[in-house]
Motif scaffolding. Structure first.
Motif, mmCIF file in Angstrom:
data_model
loop_
_atom_site.group_PDB
_atom_site.id
_atom_site.type_symbol
_atom_site.label_atom_id
_atom_site.label_comp_id
_atom_site.label_asym_id
_atom_site.label_seq_id
_atom_site.Cartn_x
_atom_site.Cartn_y
_atom_site.Cartn_z
ATOM 1 N N VAL A 268 -14.616 6.180 -36.326
ATOM 2 C CA VAL A 268 -13.797 5.132 -36.940
ATOM 3 C C VAL A 268 -13.247 5.596 -38.281
ATOM 4 N N TYR A 269 -14.100 6.166 -39.129
ATOM 5 C CA TYR A 269 -13.639 6.625 -40.431
ATOM 6 C C TYR A 269 -12.591 7.727 -40.292
ATOM 7 N N ALA A 270 -12.810 8.645 -39.366
ATOM 8 C CA ALA A 270 -11.887 9.767 -39.213
ATOM 9 C C ALA A 270 -10.535 9.314 -38.681
ATOM 10 N N VAL A 271 -10.529 8.465 -37.655
ATOM 11 C CA VAL A 271 -9.263 8.104 -37.022
ATOM 12 C C VAL A 271 -8.441 7.176 -37.914
ATOM 13 N N LEU A 272 -9.084 6.323 -38.712
ATOM 14 C CA LEU A 272 -8.330 5.458 -39.614
ATOM 15 C C LEU A 272 -7.785 6.246 -40.801
ATOM 16 N N SER A 273 -8.546 7.227 -41.265
ATOM 17 C CA SER A 273 -8.040 8.104 -42.325
ATOM 18 C C SER A 273 -6.830 8.887 -41.833
ATOM 19 N N ALA A 274 -6.914 9.388 -40.600
ATOM 20 C CA ALA A 274 -5.782 10.103 -40.002
ATOM 21 C C ALA A 274 -4.595 9.169 -39.815
ATOM 22 N N GLY A 275 -4.872 7.910 -39.474
ATOM 23 C CA GLY A 275 -3.792 6.946 -39.285
ATOM 24 C C GLY A 275 -2.986 6.724 -40.550
ATOM 25 N N VAL A 276 -3.655 6.679 -41.701
ATOM 26 C CA VAL A 276 -2.947 6.507 -42.976
ATOM 27 C C VAL A 276 -2.091 7.730 -43.274
ATOM 28 N N VAL A 277 -2.624 8.930 -43.046
ATOM 29 C CA VAL A 277 -1.832 10.150 -43.244
ATOM 30 C C VAL A 277 -0.583 10.112 -42.378
ATOM 31 N N HIS A 278 -0.752 9.786 -41.124
ATOM 32 C CA HIS A 278 0.344 9.783 -40.157
ATOM 33 C C HIS A 278 1.410 8.773 -40.543
ATOM 34 N N SER A 279 0.993 7.565 -40.895
ATOM 35 C CA SER A 279 1.941 6.500 -41.225
ATOM 36 C C SER A 279 2.692 6.785 -42.524
ATOM 37 N N HIS B 3 -16.777 13.115 -45.755
ATOM 38 C CA HIS B 3 -16.550 14.263 -44.861
ATOM 39 C C HIS B 3 -15.739 13.846 -43.644
ATOM 40 N N ASN B 4 -16.095 12.733 -43.018
ATOM 41 C CA ASN B 4 -15.375 12.283 -41.821
ATOM 42 C C ASN B 4 -13.945 11.869 -42.144
ATOM 43 N N ASN B 5 -13.741 11.274 -43.327
ATOM 44 C CA ASN B 5 -12.373 10.992 -43.778
ATOM 45 C C ASN B 5 -11.554 12.272 -43.836
ATOM 46 N N ALA B 6 -12.172 13.317 -44.393
ATOM 47 C CA ALA B 6 -11.478 14.600 -44.540
ATOM 48 C C ALA B 6 -11.176 15.232 -43.188
ATOM 49 N N VAL B 7 -12.094 15.097 -42.234
ATOM 50 C CA VAL B 7 -11.853 15.634 -40.889
ATOM 51 C C VAL B 7 -10.631 14.972 -40.267
ATOM 52 N N GLY B 8 -10.506 13.664 -40.447
ATOM 53 C CA GLY B 8 -9.340 12.961 -39.923
ATOM 54 C C GLY B 8 -8.049 13.469 -40.539
ATOM 55 N N ARG B 9 -8.051 13.668 -41.850
ATOM 56 C CA ARG B 9 -6.847 14.168 -42.526
ATOM 57 C C ARG B 9 -6.509 15.582 -42.083
ATOM 58 N N LYS B 10 -7.517 16.436 -42.031
ATOM 59 C CA LYS B 10 -7.282 17.833 -41.653
ATOM 60 C C LYS B 10 -6.758 17.949 -40.225
ATOM 61 N N THR B 11 -7.156 17.018 -39.375
ATOM 62 C CA THR B 11 -6.690 17.042 -37.987
ATOM 63 C C THR B 11 -5.182 16.849 -37.915
ATOM 64 N N VAL B 12 -4.656 15.923 -38.721
ATOM 65 C CA VAL B 12 -3.208 15.711 -38.743
ATOM 66 C C VAL B 12 -2.500 16.988 -39.179
ATOM 67 N N GLU B 13 -3.001 17.611 -40.241
ATOM 68 C CA GLU B 13 -2.384 18.841 -40.742
ATOM 69 C C GLU B 13 -2.492 19.964 -39.720
ATOM 70 N N LYS B 14 -3.623 20.084 -39.067
ATOM 71 C CA LYS B 14 -3.857 21.148 -38.095
ATOM 72 C C LYS B 14 -2.906 21.035 -36.900
ATOM 73 N N LEU B 15 -2.613 19.803 -36.481
ATOM 74 C CA LEU B 15 -1.803 19.598 -35.282
ATOM 75 C C LEU B 15 -0.304 19.498 -35.569
#
Length: 360
Positions: free
Chosen positions: A120-131, A199-211
């Protein structure tokens, strides 16, 4: 006299009810989270006052919101994307990323540092980056625009950077500033649970950048590719969700005693550093089979299952061995339609019987 003393006056009842109301309101606000924006309606204009009306925002988040009020819509959209993607990835699991209709969004579930909490923490953090990144590219935010830093640079392969790349760097910075704020605001930076969340927040953010991917367009006479212009574009959010779901499956359990850094619970691998591609959790997950409101577990009773499947959606796994009910549903629809000149359509009526299986 004794009877009069034993009774409570109207004023006393009013004070008691008012006190209980405020206690419940304060408790609600204490467990409220910015994630609530993902299920809140922000239709209409957003202004400075809107920020203070959102429950659960810490001081740093309020400052970000008031400095850039239009960003609240991006945060809301990012949280919404994260919640919907979570529900999509777990739609066949015993825990299907269910939300509650209150400020806590996920209820008591997030109090425990389980694998599900990590996702949950990772995917919502990634969602903010994406949006936020997407909003920069289309000009919806005044503090950023698309990324033109490499515009015009040529590559040996015969293409050059051009167009308008998605400004993921601003999205990463914004997400880290806003999403990580609650962990630092409570001054619990050396608390193992806060370290896990960060850490999980950061994983979500890094995933957006990686992909992030290179997207190109050819230019030339008669459709030839004499010149190829390329730019960096955001991945589809479902790809981010799938990547994080794979990380969830391999989530690393932490040793709970460490307060300064994250360490693996598995002694044989304790010296092996945890990478920014690994989600981490503290507690084992419950089986989510039976309803437990105190823990935010809805159970699987009434969930639809697949009798012939072998995966998580199978009736054997989803129903936790309790069995399932079968209901025959009749569907009536128009079919075999033909157009007749001129001018009407003639259809037949088709009936189909479908077996619906639900967990006991």
């Amino acid at each position: 006299m004794a009877r009069k003393r034993g009774r409570m006056t109207r004023t006393g009842w009013f004070v008691l009810v008012l006190s209980i109301h405020w206690i419940l309101l304060l408790q609600c606000c204490c467990v409220a989270s910015w994630m609530y924006l993902g299920v809140a309606s922000l239709a209409g204009s957003v202004h400075d006052d809107t920020c203070s009306e959102v429950p659960g925002l810490v001081r740093e988040q309020l400052e970000v919101c008031k400095d850039n009020p239009e960003s609240l819509l991006c945060i809301s959209e990012g949280a919404r994307r994260g919640i919907l993607e979570c529900q999509s990835q777990f739609r066949f699991e015993r825990w299907n990323c269910s939300t509650e209709k209150n400020y806590t969004v996920f209820g008591p579930l997030l109090r425990k540092g389980t694998k599900e909490t990590a996702f949950v923490y990772a995917v919502l953090s990634a969602g903010v980056v994406h949006s936020v990144t997407q909003a920069c590219s289309v000009g919806n935010l005044t503090d950023c625009s698309c990324d033109m830093s490499r515009y015009g640079e040529a590559d040996v392969e015969g293409w050059k950077w051009g167009g308008c790349s998605d400004n993921v760097n601003y999205g990463l910075w914004f997400s880290e500033t806003f999403v990580d704020a609650p962990e630092s605001a409570t001054q619990t930076g050396r608390n193992i649970r806060s370290l896990m969340n960060l850490h999980n927040n950061a994983v979500g953010r890094k995933t957006v950048e990686k992909l992030m991917s290179r997207q190109c367009r050819c230019h030339g006479v008669s459709g030839s590719c004499a010149v190829k212009t390329c730019w960096r574009g955001l991945p589809a959010f479902k790809d981010i969700g799938q990547y994080l779901k794979n990380c969830y499956e391999r989530s690393v359990r932490l040793a709970g005693r460490s307060k300064r850094r994250l360490r693996r619970k598995e002694k044989a691998r304790r010296r092996e550093p945890i990478t920014n591609e690994e989600l981490v959790h503290l507690s084992r997950s419950p089986n989510y089979c039976r309803n437990n409101p105190k823990r935010g577990i809805l159970g699987t009773t009434g969930r639809r299952c697949n009798r012939t499947a072998n995966g998580a959606e199978s009736c054997d796994l989803l129903c936790c061995g309790r069995g399932y009910n079968t209901q025959v549903v009749r569907h009536v629809e128009r079919c075999r339609c033909k157009f007749h000149w001129c001018c009407y359509v003639e259809c037949k009526t088709c009936e189909t019987l479908v077996d619906i299986h639900t967990c006991k």
